[in-house]
Write a protein that holds these residues in place. Structure first.
Motif: not given
Length: 147
Positions: A43-49
């Motif tokens: 997700t966007k909140e995960d910043k790609g992780t």
């Protein structure tokens, strides 16, 4: 229903064959696999992780030496080949217990489907049956009450 301990068996299951409800027992072969189902998301909140979450479990095992149990007499009897094939062909979910349901033990219960059947015959013509099984429900843990 499945409270007795049958020596030498660690999988007990109950199924309807024809019109009759029957109780069966077998020994798992060298495997009882419990594999987590992992769902991965970003997700966007995960910043790609990537974020991993376990959503359930797949259970797979093989049952060898399948016998029918006569509950009234607490004895096992050899299964007729046709009974085993009918059980496979029915394709119905089957309740099973994994472990020895003796007092003081812990067992796991669930429902399974039979995904494969194999038959081996020795030189004397004695047939043994193996069933590949796949769990279709979450396993529930149960402590068997002591005497």
């Amino acid at each position: 229903v499945m409270g007795q301990s049958i020596n030498g068996y660690d999988i007990i299951f109950q199924a309807v064959v024809g019109e009759q409800k029957k109780l069966f027992a077998g020994t798992k072969s060298n495997n009882f696999n419990l594999n987590p189902k992992v769902k991965e998301s970003i997700t966007k909140e995960d910043k790609g992780t990537s974020n991993k979450k376990i959503t359930g479990y797949d259970t797979e095992f093989t049952v060898d030496g399948v016998m029918e149990i006569n509950e009234a007499e607490e004895k096992t009897k050899r299964l007729d080949r046709n009974d085993v094939i009918d059980l496979v062909m029915a394709g119905e979910p089957i309740e099973f217990v994994y472990g020895n349901p003796a007092p003081g033990n812990t067992v796991y219960k669930g429902k399974m489907v039979i995904t494969g059947y194999s038959e081996n015959t020795d030189a004397e013509g004695e047939a043994t049956y193996s069933l590949n099984c796949s769990g279709i429900t979450k396993l529930t843990k149960e402590e068997i009450a002591g005497v």
